[in-house]
Write a protein that holds these residues in place. Sequence first.
Motif, PDB file in Angstrom:
ATOM      1  N   GLY A   1       0.818  -1.198   0.000  1.00  0.00           N
ATOM      2  CA  GLY A   1       0.000   0.000   0.000  1.00  0.00           C
ATOM      3  C   GLY A   1       0.857   1.255   0.000  1.00  0.00           C
ATOM      4  N   TYR A   2       0.175   2.390  -0.043  1.00  0.00           N
ATOM      5  CA  TYR A   2       0.844   3.692   0.000  1.00  0.00           C
ATOM      6  C   TYR A   2      -0.075   4.619   0.783  1.00  0.00           C
ATOM      7  CZ  TYR A   2       3.722   7.611  -1.607  1.00  0.00           C
ATOM      8  OH  TYR A   2       4.571   8.694  -1.659  1.00  0.00           O
ATOM      9  N   GLY A   3       0.378   5.044   1.955  1.00  0.00           N
ATOM     10  CA  GLY A   3      -0.500   5.723   2.896  1.00  0.00           C
ATOM     11  C   GLY A   3      -0.882   7.129   2.514  1.00  0.00           C
ATOM     12  N   TRP A   4      -2.035   7.552   3.014  1.00  0.00           N
ATOM     13  CA  TRP A   4      -2.515   8.917   2.814  1.00  0.00           C
ATOM     14  C   TRP A   4      -1.460   9.925   3.254  1.00  0.00           C
ATOM     15  CZ3 TRP A   4      -6.666  11.432   0.755  1.00  0.00           C
ATOM     16  CH2 TRP A   4      -6.902  12.747   1.186  1.00  0.00           C
ATOM     17  N   HIS A   5      -0.810   9.661   4.375  1.00  0.00           N
ATOM     18  CA  HIS A   5       0.173  10.584   4.928  1.00  0.00           C
ATOM     19  C   HIS A   5       1.422  10.687   4.060  1.00  0.00           C
ATOM     20  CE1 HIS A   5       1.290   6.585   6.321  1.00  0.00           C
ATOM     21  NE2 HIS A   5       2.530   7.021   6.457  1.00  0.00           N
TER      22      HIS A   5
ATOM     23  N   MET B   1     -10.292   3.210   4.739  1.00  0.00           N
ATOM     24  CA  MET B   1      -9.775   2.546   5.941  1.00  0.00           C
ATOM     25  C   MET B   1      -9.346   1.123   5.647  1.00  0.00           C
ATOM     26  SD  MET B   1     -12.532   4.006   8.684  1.00  0.00           S
ATOM     27  CE  MET B   1     -12.810   5.783   8.820  1.00  0.00           C
ATOM     28  N   GLY B   2      -8.266   0.717   6.292  1.00  0.00           N
ATOM     29  CA  GLY B   2      -7.815  -0.653   6.127  1.00  0.00           C
ATOM     30  C   GLY B   2      -8.774  -1.649   6.732  1.00  0.00           C
ATOM     31  N   ASP B   3      -9.349  -1.296   7.868  1.00  0.00           N
ATOM     32  CA  ASP B   3     -10.273  -2.190   8.578  1.00  0.00           C
ATOM     33  C   ASP B   3     -11.583  -1.450   8.863  1.00  0.00           C
ATOM     34  OD1 ASP B   3     -11.474  -4.180  10.034  1.00  0.00           O
ATOM     35  OD2 ASP B   3     -10.186  -3.981  11.803  1.00  0.00           O
ATOM     36  N   PRO B   4     -12.402  -1.236   7.837  1.00  0.00           N
ATOM     37  CA  PRO B   4     -13.660  -0.517   8.066  1.00  0.00           C
ATOM     38  C   PRO B   4     -14.598  -1.239   9.021  1.00  0.00           C
ATOM     39  CG  PRO B   4     -13.594  -1.446   5.853  1.00  0.00           C
ATOM     40  CD  PRO B   4     -12.228  -1.599   6.421  1.00  0.00           C
ATOM     41  N   VAL B   5     -14.559  -2.569   9.051  1.00  0.00           N
ATOM     42  CA  VAL B   5     -15.417  -3.297   9.986  1.00  0.00           C
ATOM     43  C   VAL B   5     -14.967  -3.032  11.413  1.00  0.00           C
ATOM     44  CG1 VAL B   5     -16.182  -5.576  10.754  1.00  0.00           C
ATOM     45  CG2 VAL B   5     -16.002  -5.078   8.299  1.00  0.00           C
ATOM     46  N   GLY B   6     -13.661  -3.038  11.651  1.00  0.00           N
ATOM     47  CA  GLY B   6     -13.155  -2.708  12.980  1.00  0.00           C
ATOM     48  C   GLY B   6     -13.531  -1.305  13.398  1.00  0.00           C
ATOM     49  N   ALA B   7     -13.465  -0.367  12.436  1.00  0.00           N
ATOM     50  CA  ALA B   7     -13.882   1.004  12.733  1.00  0.00           C
ATOM     51  C   ALA B   7     -15.367   1.049  13.055  1.00  0.00           C
ATOM     52  CB  ALA B   7     -13.563   1.911  11.545  1.00  0.00           C
ATOM     53  N   ALA B   8     -16.169   0.298  12.300  1.00  0.00           N
ATOM     54  CA  ALA B   8     -17.618   0.268  12.547  1.00  0.00           C
ATOM     55  C   ALA B   8     -17.932  -0.324  13.915  1.00  0.00           C
ATOM     56  CB  ALA B   8     -18.306  -0.535  11.449  1.00  0.00           C
ATOM     57  N   GLU B   9     -17.186  -1.350  14.310  1.00  0.00           N
ATOM     58  CA  GLU B   9     -17.390  -1.938  15.643  1.00  0.00           C
ATOM     59  C   GLU B   9     -17.061  -0.917  16.736  1.00  0.00           C
ATOM     60  OE1 GLU B   9     -16.415  -6.622  14.548  1.00  0.00           O
ATOM     61  OE2 GLU B   9     -14.833  -5.300  15.326  1.00  0.00           O
TER      62      GLU B   9
ATOM     63  N   CYS C   1      -7.075   5.930  -2.902  1.00  0.00           N
ATOM     64  CA  CYS C   1      -7.864   5.339  -1.821  1.00  0.00           C
ATOM     65  C   CYS C   1      -7.530   3.875  -1.567  1.00  0.00           C
ATOM     66  CB  CYS C   1      -9.352   5.508  -2.115  1.00  0.00           C
ATOM     67  SG  CYS C   1      -9.846   7.232  -2.369  1.00  0.00           S
ATOM     68  N   THR C   2      -7.428   3.087  -2.637  1.00  0.00           N
ATOM     69  CA  THR C   2      -7.088   1.680  -2.451  1.00  0.00           C
ATOM     70  C   THR C   2      -5.680   1.504  -1.892  1.00  0.00           C
ATOM     71  OG1 THR C   2      -8.658   0.940  -4.137  1.00  0.00           O
ATOM     72  CG2 THR C   2      -6.807  -0.531  -3.651  1.00  0.00           C
ATOM     73  N   PRO C   3      -4.665   2.221  -2.406  1.00  0.00           N
ATOM     74  CA  PRO C   3      -3.343   2.128  -1.767  1.00  0.00           C
ATOM     75  C   PRO C   3      -3.366   2.543  -0.302  1.00  0.00           C
ATOM     76  CG  PRO C   3      -3.149   3.140  -3.921  1.00  0.00           C
ATOM     77  CD  PRO C   3      -4.618   3.028  -3.644  1.00  0.00           C
ATOM     78  N   ALA C   4      -4.184   3.554   0.037  1.00  0.00           N
ATOM     79  CA  ALA C   4      -4.265   3.977   1.435  1.00  0.00           C
ATOM     80  C   ALA C   4      -4.794   2.849   2.306  1.00  0.00           C
ATOM     81  CB  ALA C   4      -5.155   5.213   1.562  1.00  0.00           C
ATOM     82  N   SER C   5      -5.840   2.168   1.859  1.00  0.00           N
ATOM     83  CA  SER C   5      -6.390   1.055   2.628  1.00  0.00           C
ATOM     84  C   SER C   5      -5.377  -0.082   2.754  1.00  0.00           C
ATOM     85  CB  SER C   5      -7.674   0.541   1.966  1.00  0.00           C
ATOM     86  OG  SER C   5      -8.192  -0.579   2.653  1.00  0.00           O
ATOM     87  N   LEU C   6      -4.694  -0.389   1.665  1.00  0.00           N
ATOM     88  CA  LEU C   6      -3.737  -1.493   1.672  1.00  0.00           C
ATOM     89  C   LEU C   6      -2.519  -1.207   2.538  1.00  0.00           C
ATOM     90  CD1 LEU C   6      -3.848  -2.494  -2.102  1.00  0.00           C
ATOM     91  CD2 LEU C   6      -4.781  -3.792  -0.182  1.00  0.00           C
ATOM     92  N   SER C   7      -2.287   0.070   2.851  1.00  0.00           N
ATOM     93  CA  SER C   7      -1.145   0.424   3.708  1.00  0.00           C
ATOM     94  C   SER C   7      -1.439   0.180   5.185  1.00  0.00           C
ATOM     95  CB  SER C   7      -0.774   1.899   3.499  1.00  0.00           C
ATOM     96  OG  SER C   7      -1.729   2.767   4.100  1.00  0.00           O
ATOM     97  N   GLN C   8      -2.693  -0.148   5.517  1.00  0.00           N
ATOM     98  CA  GLN C   8      -3.115  -0.308   6.903  1.00  0.00           C
ATOM     99  C   GLN C   8      -3.373  -1.788   7.224  1.00  0.00           C
ATOM    100  OE1 GLN C   8      -6.416   2.585   7.681  1.00  0.00           O
ATOM    101  NE2 GLN C   8      -5.909   3.333   5.636  1.00  0.00           N
TER     102      GLN C   8
END
Length: 363
Positions: free
Chosen positions: A140-144, A263-271, A313-320
């Motif tokens: 991945g490649y992060g947003w930051h 987000m890399g883990d949107p389900v975790g964020a939703a929880e 967006c996809t690289p950002a998710s894959l970086s997490q």
Amino acid sequence: MTTTDDATGAAVDIDPDKVMQFVFRAVDEVGATLNTALVVLGDKLGYYRALAEHGPSTPAGLAEATGTGEPYAREWLNAQAAGGYVTYDPGRGTYTLPAEHAVALTDENSPAFLPGFFQIALGTVHDTTSVIEAARAGAGYGWHEHDTDVHIGCERFFRPSYHAHLITEWLPALDGVVERLTAGTTVADVGCGHGASTILMAQAFPASTFVASDYHAESIEIARARAEAAGVGDRVRFEVAPADGFSGQDYGLVTMFDCLHDMGDPVGAAEHVRSALAPDGTWMIVEPLAGDHVEDNLNPVGRAYYGFSTLLCTPASLSQDVGLALGTQAGPAKIRSVTTAAGFTRFDRAAQTPFHQVFDVRP
């Protein structure tokens, strides 16, 4: 008509006219690619604002009004005229920015404002080499890690839409939320970036308090300064935190603007949202407009969003951690599946614009 062999060795007829049609379409695409940089240049040098203020201008006049070199003004104006962004009068040698184009290119409070869209695109393309290497490695490649134009352009693109729709349309579309905000509640704005959404809500609902979070520390610094400048610093607290680790409990409202799919883990964020939300609270998710099937999104907006999805967006998710990579064009069904996996039982699409869709999610 000519022939060539396909991948199986079978002969395929090639229409030369169709080949050249595609070539000239590609030439137009290259011009459009270069125009992304030209729009950012025109925005940063004040060319559009000067044309809007002074009316028909010559290259010399535009250069003088903006304190820039005349050759740059001349070539920029010619490129803008060739692309239909300005009109050219060959008799007078002047260039005019149509009033409708001026709204889209100079009015930062208009939902039609475009320079931020071009700025985030230019910043995204700037980092293509790094994304290519990440794709080869399956990483991945992060947003930051992205060019600053990505962070600034993102806020400049989305803020006008929030300014136009958030207070007057999106929040009222959520059952009982405006009444709760007016009476006073606590709000968590997750993935707040530079704080545009948080500040708008804090200004509109002075009885409520807000905790805004983002994992990008530099964005949080900007958000704090902007909240103070807007006079809402006493009602807004900003923190550096991931989406699955923001602080606080018993929120009446949790919001996410254009960030869940990153987000890399949107389900975790939703929880985490569900655990932090009051039993009768609301989670508002704002996501890019998309349908559930590829064919639903084969249009100009979908094309732009798929481009951002591939490079940003996809690289950002894959970086997490997890790296689910929902994609910018996830669509309602995928977003619903995230909320259902986290234990939410109600999911409704409350509103939409040409660029966004708003979901009302309840425990």
